[in-house]
Scaffold this motif. Structure first.
Motif, PDB file in Angstrom:
ATOM      1  N   MET A 315      47.239   1.514 -29.382  1.00 53.18           N
ATOM      2  CA  MET A 315      45.888   1.711 -28.857  1.00 53.18           C
ATOM      3  C   MET A 315      44.856   1.145 -29.831  1.00 53.18           C
ATOM      4  SD  MET A 315      44.206   5.315 -27.525  1.00 53.18           S
ATOM      5  CE  MET A 315      45.620   5.747 -26.516  1.00 53.18           C
ATOM      6  N   GLN A 316      45.095   1.350 -31.123  1.00 52.15           N
ATOM      7  CA  GLN A 316      44.197   0.819 -32.147  1.00 52.15           C
ATOM      8  C   GLN A 316      44.119  -0.696 -32.067  1.00 52.15           C
ATOM      9  OE1 GLN A 316      42.293   2.358 -34.457  1.00 52.15           O
ATOM     10  NE2 GLN A 316      41.701   0.568 -35.643  1.00 52.15           N
ATOM     11  N   ALA A 317      45.255  -1.346 -31.886  1.00 51.89           N
ATOM     12  CA  ALA A 317      45.279  -2.811 -31.806  1.00 51.89           C
ATOM     13  C   ALA A 317      44.453  -3.301 -30.619  1.00 51.89           C
ATOM     14  CB  ALA A 317      46.722  -3.301 -31.689  1.00 51.89           C
ATOM     15  N   LEU A 318      44.553  -2.605 -29.488  1.00 49.97           N
ATOM     16  CA  LEU A 318      43.778  -3.000 -28.307  1.00 49.97           C
ATOM     17  C   LEU A 318      42.287  -2.796 -28.545  1.00 49.97           C
ATOM     18  CD1 LEU A 318      45.957  -1.544 -25.391  1.00 49.97           C
ATOM     19  CD2 LEU A 318      46.035  -3.819 -26.418  1.00 49.97           C
ATOM     20  N   ALA A 319      41.937  -1.700 -29.194  1.00 48.31           N
ATOM     21  CA  ALA A 319      40.525  -1.434 -29.486  1.00 48.31           C
ATOM     22  C   ALA A 319      39.963  -2.487 -30.438  1.00 48.31           C
ATOM     23  CB  ALA A 319      40.365  -0.038 -30.080  1.00 48.31           C
ATOM     24  N   GLU A 320      40.741  -2.870 -31.450  1.00 46.59           N
ATOM     25  CA  GLU A 320      40.284  -3.893 -32.386  1.00 46.59           C
ATOM     26  C   GLU A 320      40.107  -5.242 -31.687  1.00 46.59           C
ATOM     27  OE1 GLU A 320      42.872  -4.012 -35.757  1.00 46.59           O
ATOM     28  OE2 GLU A 320      42.313  -2.014 -36.463  1.00 46.59           O
ATOM     29  N   GLU A 321      41.011  -5.562 -30.784  1.00 51.70           N
ATOM     30  CA  GLU A 321      40.885  -6.805 -30.015  1.00 51.70           C
ATOM     31  C   GLU A 321      39.603  -6.801 -29.191  1.00 51.70           C
ATOM     32  OE1 GLU A 321      44.221  -7.480 -27.498  1.00 51.70           O
ATOM     33  OE2 GLU A 321      45.671  -7.512 -29.140  1.00 51.70           O
ATOM     34  N   ALA A 322      39.356  -5.688 -28.494  1.00 48.39           N
ATOM     35  CA  ALA A 322      38.172  -5.591 -27.637  1.00 48.39           C
ATOM     36  C   ALA A 322      36.897  -5.689 -28.464  1.00 48.39           C
ATOM     37  CB  ALA A 322      38.203  -4.276 -26.862  1.00 48.39           C
ATOM     38  N   MET A 323      36.882  -5.032 -29.619  1.00 48.77           N
ATOM     39  CA  MET A 323      35.705  -5.081 -30.486  1.00 48.77           C
ATOM     40  C   MET A 323      35.450  -6.502 -30.968  1.00 48.77           C
ATOM     41  SD  MET A 323      34.726  -5.420 -33.892  1.00 48.77           S
ATOM     42  CE  MET A 323      36.213  -5.064 -34.821  1.00 48.77           C
ATOM     43  N   ALA A 324      36.496  -7.163 -31.456  1.00 43.93           N
ATOM     44  CA  ALA A 324      36.340  -8.515 -31.997  1.00 43.93           C
ATOM     45  C   ALA A 324      35.904  -9.495 -30.916  1.00 43.93           C
ATOM     46  CB  ALA A 324      37.650  -8.974 -32.635  1.00 43.93           C
ATOM     47  N   GLU A 325      36.476  -9.375 -29.739  1.00 42.63           N
ATOM     48  CA  GLU A 325      36.116 -10.287 -28.648  1.00 42.63           C
ATOM     49  C   GLU A 325      34.639 -10.158 -28.285  1.00 42.63           C
ATOM     50  OE1 GLU A 325      38.317 -11.400 -24.606  1.00 42.63           O
ATOM     51  OE2 GLU A 325      37.347  -9.437 -24.473  1.00 42.63           O
ATOM     52  N   HIS A 326      34.162  -8.924 -28.159  1.00 40.72           N
ATOM     53  CA  HIS A 326      32.764  -8.726 -27.767  1.00 40.72           C
ATOM     54  C   HIS A 326      31.794  -9.039 -28.896  1.00 40.72           C
ATOM     55  CE1 HIS A 326      29.164  -7.151 -25.997  1.00 40.72           C
ATOM     56  NE2 HIS A 326      29.054  -6.218 -26.939  1.00 40.72           N
ATOM     57  N   LEU A 327      32.075  -8.543 -30.104  1.00 43.54           N
ATOM     58  CA  LEU A 327      31.121  -8.721 -31.208  1.00 43.54           C
ATOM     59  C   LEU A 327      30.992 -10.180 -31.613  1.00 43.54           C
ATOM     60  CD1 LEU A 327      29.410  -6.612 -32.868  1.00 43.54           C
ATOM     61  CD2 LEU A 327      31.102  -5.655 -31.311  1.00 43.54           C
ATOM     62  N   SER A 328      32.065 -10.944 -31.518  1.00 35.07           N
ATOM     63  CA  SER A 328      31.968 -12.364 -31.894  1.00 35.07           C
ATOM     64  C   SER A 328      31.026 -13.102 -30.953  1.00 35.07           C
ATOM     65  CB  SER A 328      33.354 -13.013 -31.882  1.00 35.07           C
ATOM     66  OG  SER A 328      33.962 -12.909 -30.605  1.00 35.07           O
ATOM     67  N   GLY A 329      31.107 -12.814 -29.660  1.00 36.73           N
ATOM     68  CA  GLY A 329      30.207 -13.451 -28.709  1.00 36.73           C
ATOM     69  C   GLY A 329      28.787 -12.945 -28.831  1.00 36.73           C
ATOM     70  N   LEU A 330      28.644 -11.635 -29.021  1.00 37.18           N
ATOM     71  CA  LEU A 330      27.321 -11.033 -29.145  1.00 37.18           C
ATOM     72  C   LEU A 330      26.606 -11.550 -30.394  1.00 37.18           C
ATOM     73  CD1 LEU A 330      25.436  -8.918 -27.811  1.00 37.18           C
ATOM     74  CD2 LEU A 330      26.418  -7.225 -29.384  1.00 37.18           C
ATOM     75  N   GLN A 331      27.357 -11.754 -31.479  1.00 36.96           N
ATOM     76  CA  GLN A 331      26.776 -12.267 -32.718  1.00 36.96           C
ATOM     77  C   GLN A 331      26.141 -13.632 -32.500  1.00 36.96           C
ATOM     78  OE1 GLN A 331      26.631 -10.651 -35.759  1.00 36.96           O
ATOM     79  NE2 GLN A 331      25.387 -12.354 -36.470  1.00 36.96           N
ATOM     80  N   GLU A 332      26.828 -14.474 -31.770  1.00 39.56           N
ATOM     81  CA  GLU A 332      26.315 -15.816 -31.496  1.00 39.56           C
ATOM     82  C   GLU A 332      25.002 -15.745 -30.715  1.00 39.56           C
ATOM     83  OE1 GLU A 332      27.944 -20.023 -29.540  1.00 39.56           O
ATOM     84  OE2 GLU A 332      29.278 -18.296 -29.767  1.00 39.56           O
ATOM     85  N   GLN A 333      24.955 -14.875 -29.700  1.00 35.92           N
ATOM     86  CA  GLN A 333      23.727 -14.703 -28.915  1.00 35.92           C
ATOM     87  C   GLN A 333      22.603 -14.136 -29.789  1.00 35.92           C
ATOM     88  OE1 GLN A 333      24.537 -12.338 -25.375  1.00 35.92           O
ATOM     89  NE2 GLN A 333      26.619 -13.162 -25.298  1.00 35.92           N
ATOM     90  N   PHE A 334      22.970 -13.198 -30.637  1.00 34.54           N
ATOM     91  CA  PHE A 334      22.012 -12.526 -31.510  1.00 34.54           C
ATOM     92  C   PHE A 334      21.334 -13.520 -32.447  1.00 34.54           C
ATOM     93  CE2 PHE A 334      21.385 -10.053 -35.540  1.00 34.54           C
ATOM     94  CZ  PHE A 334      20.418  -9.183 -35.082  1.00 34.54           C
ATOM     95  N   GLU A 335      22.115 -14.347 -33.112  1.00 38.18           N
ATOM     96  CA  GLU A 335      21.558 -15.344 -34.036  1.00 38.18           C
ATOM     97  C   GLU A 335      20.715 -16.384 -33.294  1.00 38.18           C
ATOM     98  OE1 GLU A 335      24.259 -16.999 -36.956  1.00 38.18           O
ATOM     99  OE2 GLU A 335      25.610 -15.290 -36.682  1.00 38.18           O
ATOM    100  N   LYS A 336      21.190 -16.788 -32.136  1.00 40.22           N
ATOM    101  CA  LYS A 336      20.469 -17.791 -31.355  1.00 40.22           C
ATOM    102  C   LYS A 336      19.108 -17.267 -30.914  1.00 40.22           C
ATOM    103  CE  LYS A 336      21.090 -20.909 -27.420  1.00 40.22           C
ATOM    104  NZ  LYS A 336      22.000 -21.299 -26.295  1.00 40.22           N
ATOM    105  N   SER A 337      19.032 -15.971 -30.604  1.00 42.81           N
ATOM    106  CA  SER A 337      17.769 -15.398 -30.130  1.00 42.81           C
ATOM    107  C   SER A 337      16.694 -15.426 -31.216  1.00 42.81           C
ATOM    108  CB  SER A 337      17.997 -13.957 -29.659  1.00 42.81           C
ATOM    109  OG  SER A 337      18.272 -13.083 -30.737  1.00 42.81           O
ATOM    110  N   TYR A 338      17.099 -15.341 -32.479  1.00 40.75           N
ATOM    111  CA  TYR A 338      16.133 -15.355 -33.590  1.00 40.75           C
ATOM    112  C   TYR A 338      15.789 -16.765 -34.052  1.00 40.75           C
ATOM    113  CZ  TYR A 338      15.786 -10.356 -34.690  1.00 40.75           C
ATOM    114  OH  TYR A 338      15.486  -9.017 -34.664  1.00 40.75           O
TER     115      TYR A 338
END
Length: 772
Positions: A315-338
């Motif tokens: 379960m931990q491995a799945l949670a880490e995958e989900a976190m990494a997948e979302h945060l990596s994309g969100l980070q790109e949007q976040f930096e681009k917005s600034y």
């Protein structure tokens, strides 16, 4: 002539006797410890090697280690027979025939390696002699080094053979022998290179490990797969030669490639590093407070403790995958917005503040360096590796450059618990432990935003508010709090001033103005008391903005509080330790969850609140769980967003799992540029969604994903069966309300107080308690 021959022979005998005497004296000097300590048989029988302490999750899955030497001991019965055969055939084929010394090999080594100093002739050491070398490391004795060390090992080997049986020698050897990548013992090597216990090794995998023993760097299968394959086949050929393996099996196995499942247990890498750090802290505290029977304190890094936890590794491995997948994309949007207007670029003070808190600055400050000297040192460019989601970069830069780089990253805190026991199933303290050590599950206390609203509503219901009550969404100015006036996240108000929202509608849409009015009804002190009863220990401000989640609370505390909504109104204390054993498997301590038997609120309130939070998922701020992610699970939940979009939260409730997710920048001064991006439904909810999607695809988790909430009584559902919006009646429109500024709910509150006062009179008169 004969006289000369006799004289020569005499001198020869004297010379030979002298050599023998010198050798005997040399041997005795080693035997009696003049060249270094020689262990007795008694000491050998009491050998205790440093062992790694191991951390296990559910199903006894190894998830981490704490060690100085990466070693785990196992009994003979856990070692596969083909591994023993591979070892004996390759390293010491006369192992079962000698008593520690193979004299044929000894004389070969003596004459070639020692006298002729031919190092290419081979070592000739038996398994028992190699064990002696592993237990008592060789020392430097100059030009006599080879002779002293070899004789020393032979003496110790003889003593080992007297102290142990052949099986015990093999077991001790395989538990101590060094493998590649600083790994000791076959169990640790098996886990590291093949991700499995030694007893599950295939024949060809066992041959790979035995092949490393000749030269554990040169034949490292991770670094040199071709060499490792060749050496593996040599080992299997030796097994054929000494009749441990048939030719047909060898012919088929030698063609197989070496396939690794490399699983290093580095402290800052691997699965659940933040969790393992918290385990370390708690176990070290336990060790300090619980010495053994002799008064010795357990050493987490040497004593081979077995630590069992509640974490579900899959379960931990799945949670880490989900976190990494979302945060990596969100980070790109976040930096681009600034763009180039980002605060980590333009705000010098922010970077300076971060520098003063950094480890390099504090380390130099502790040495007594002046600020000028420190800044001069940290301003010098150097090669450094910088974390990035796509690929790390090696750059030339200063410490300040590094700090600016890391300021921009969004971080996360995620925890999943069993709501009925508090057992922690997943724990993600941040996006990457190697670069971000701060734990956002336990250490961080961030404003919780609208995830606090259910506690406010729960308190109001307990204080007598009817589930179908209505409140106006219009703004209210609170003069007693310096004219503070909350607004809604959307910035919109109902144009029709006579429209009122139901509790269910207001909570599912997270309407701020209504939440503050519900808090006013419930009472701030009552709400704080409710939060405490639900397990929240963080200090809570006694101000109306409490309704909007201005309090800083940890992710862990929020999980324990929300568990009450699916655990018969009773909160839980999240925990992760179940037991600790010593290296022999003796139980040293067992841990039980903290039992909380007193419900924080009534069953009726719980059912009402659960239905309201189901509406949040089905039609409110978390509806994208259904519409975008297509999740059909039984779910309830609450989104949360703080002022200036600095913190995004989501709490997901399922019948058997409570998951809390927080997303934001480490520096609380940095927020998202828009509510659309920073709201909890966009920043935090997708982590939960991706996690649950992955669980749905794995039948292993059916007990979680197929679970259903309890059936809510029809009477409770009836109390919630009201229009989401209600318009004031003709009389209310015509005559207005006594306090339109504060809303109709103020009149309801006064009526409630009068009713309570009247009830109190009858209670005193008749001595009966009202059963709410």
């Amino acid at each position: 002539m004969a006289i000369k021959q006799r004289k020569w022979f005499k001198w020869f005998l004297w010379g030979a006797a002298g050599v023998i005497l010198m050798f005997l004296l040399f041997f005795l000097s080693i035997y009696f410890g003049l060249w270094g300590h020689m262990p007795s048989e008694k000491e050998l029988k009491e050998i205790v090697q440093n062992e790694a302490s191991e951390v296990y999750g559910t199903d006894d899955r190894l998830i981490g280690k704490y060690y100085l030497f990466d070693r785990q001991s196992i009994p003979y019965e856990e070692i596969p027979e083909h591994l023993i055969h591979a070892l004996v055939a390759t390293e010491d084929f006369r192992f079962y025939d000698h008593e520690g010394i193979d004299y044929k090999s000894f004389f070969r080594v003596f004459f070639k390696s020692i006298l002729l100093r031919d190092e290419s002739s081979g070592g000739g050491s038996t398994i028992t002699q190699q064990l002696a070398k592993n237990l008592y490391q060789r020392r430097k004795y100059g030009r006599m080094g080879i002779a002293v060390n070899k004789l020393r090992e032979m003496i110790i080997a003889k003593r080992i053979e007297h102290a142990y049986s052949k099986k015990e020698i093999l077991t001790l050897y395989l538990n101590t022998v060094p493998f590649s990548d600083n790994t000791y013992g076959v169990e640790s090597a098996s886990y590291k290179f093949f991700g499995k216990k030694a007893r599950k090794l295939t024949l060809e995998e066992a041959a790979v490990l035995v092949g490393m023993l000749k030269a554990n760097y040169y034949y490292n299968p991770r670094l040199f797969p071709e060499r490792s394959t060749t050496r593996r086949n040599t080992v299997m050929h030796q097994m054929v030669r000494y009749e441990y393996l048939d030719q047909g099996t060898f012919d088929s196995l030698r063609l197989l490639p070496v396939e690794l499942y490399y699983t290093p247990y580095a402290h800052d890498k691997g699965i659940a590093p933040y969790f393992r750090e918290q385990v370390k802290k708690e176990v070290e505290a336990w060790c300090a407070a619980h010495p053994d029977s002799t008064g010795k304190t357990y050493d987490l890094y040497r004593d081979g403790l077995r630590i069992y936890t509640t974490l579900d590794a899959e379960m931990q491995a799945l949670a880490e995958e989900a976190m990494a997948e979302h945060l990596s994309g969100l980070q790109e949007q976040f930096e681009k917005s600034y763009g180039q207007r980002a605060p980590w670029i333009t705000n010098k003070k922010m970077a300076e503040d971060a520098l003063l808190k950094s480890a390099p600055y504090r380390a130099l400050k502790e040495r007594g360096w002046s600020d000028t000297k420190i800044m001069d040192s940290l301003s010098k460019p150097r090669r450094m590796e910088l974390f990035d989601w796509k690929e790390n970069h090696i750059v030339e830069g200063t410490t300040l450059d590094s700090i600016r780089h890391y300021l921009k990253f969004l971080n996360a805190g995620v925890i999943s618990i069993d709501p009925h026991t508090g057992a922690i199933r997943t724990w993600i303290g941040g996006i990457n432990y190697r670069y971000f050590k701060y734990d956002h599950v336990r250490q961080s206390k961030r404003q919780v935003g609208s995830t606090f609203k259910p506690i406010v509503y729960t308190t109001a219901l307990e204080e007598g508010l009817a589930p179908c009550s209505y409140f106006s969404p219009k703004k209210v100015v609170y003069e007693e709090y310096d004219g503070w006036s909350p607004s809604n996240a959307s910035g919109e108000e109902e144009e029709n001033e006579f429209i009122n929202y139901s509790l269910k509608y207001a909570l599912s849409r997270s309407v701020n103005t209504v939440a503050v009015k519900v808090l006013d009804y419930a009472g701030i002190s009552n709400t704080i008391a409710m939060a405490k009863n639900m397990g929240i220990e963080a200090p809570l401000p006694q101000v109306p903005s409490l309704a909007l989640g201005t309090a800083g609370i940890s992710v862990e505390e929020m999980a324990g509080a929300y568990a009450a909504y699916v655990n018969k109104s009773t909160p839980v204390k999240p925990f992760f330790l179940t037991r600790i054993e010593d290296r022999q498997g003796n139980i040293l301590a067992e841990f039980e969850p903290e039992e909380r038997t007193k419900p924080a609120f009534s069953s009726h309130t719980r059912q009402v609140m659960l239905e309201m939070m189901k509406a949040t998922v089905n039609e409110g701020t978390a509806s994208r769980l259904r519409t975008v992610y297509g999740l059909k699970n039984a779910m309830a939940g609450k989104t949360g967003t703080t002022q200036s979009n600095k913190d995004g939260w989501f709490v997901g409730l399922t019948p058997r799992l409570v998951t809390v997710t927080w997303v934001g920048a480490d520096d609380h001064r940095i927020g998202f540029r828009s509510t659309r991006m920073g709201q909890g439904a966009n920043s935090a909810l997708p982590v939960f969604a991706g996690f649950l999607q992955r669980m749905n695809r794995d039948t292993t988790f059916n007990r979680y994903t197929n679970a259903r909430f309890e059936t809510i009584p029809s009477a409770v559902l009836g109390e919630l069966d009201c229009d989401p919006k209600r318009e004031d009646t003709f009389i209310e429109k015509l005559f207005g309300k006594k306090d339109r500024k504060k809303g109709a709910e103020q009149e309801d509150r006064k009526d409630r107080k009068k009713k309570k006062k009247k009830e109190g009179f009858f209670k005193r008169l008749f001595g009966k308690k009202k059963d709410r």
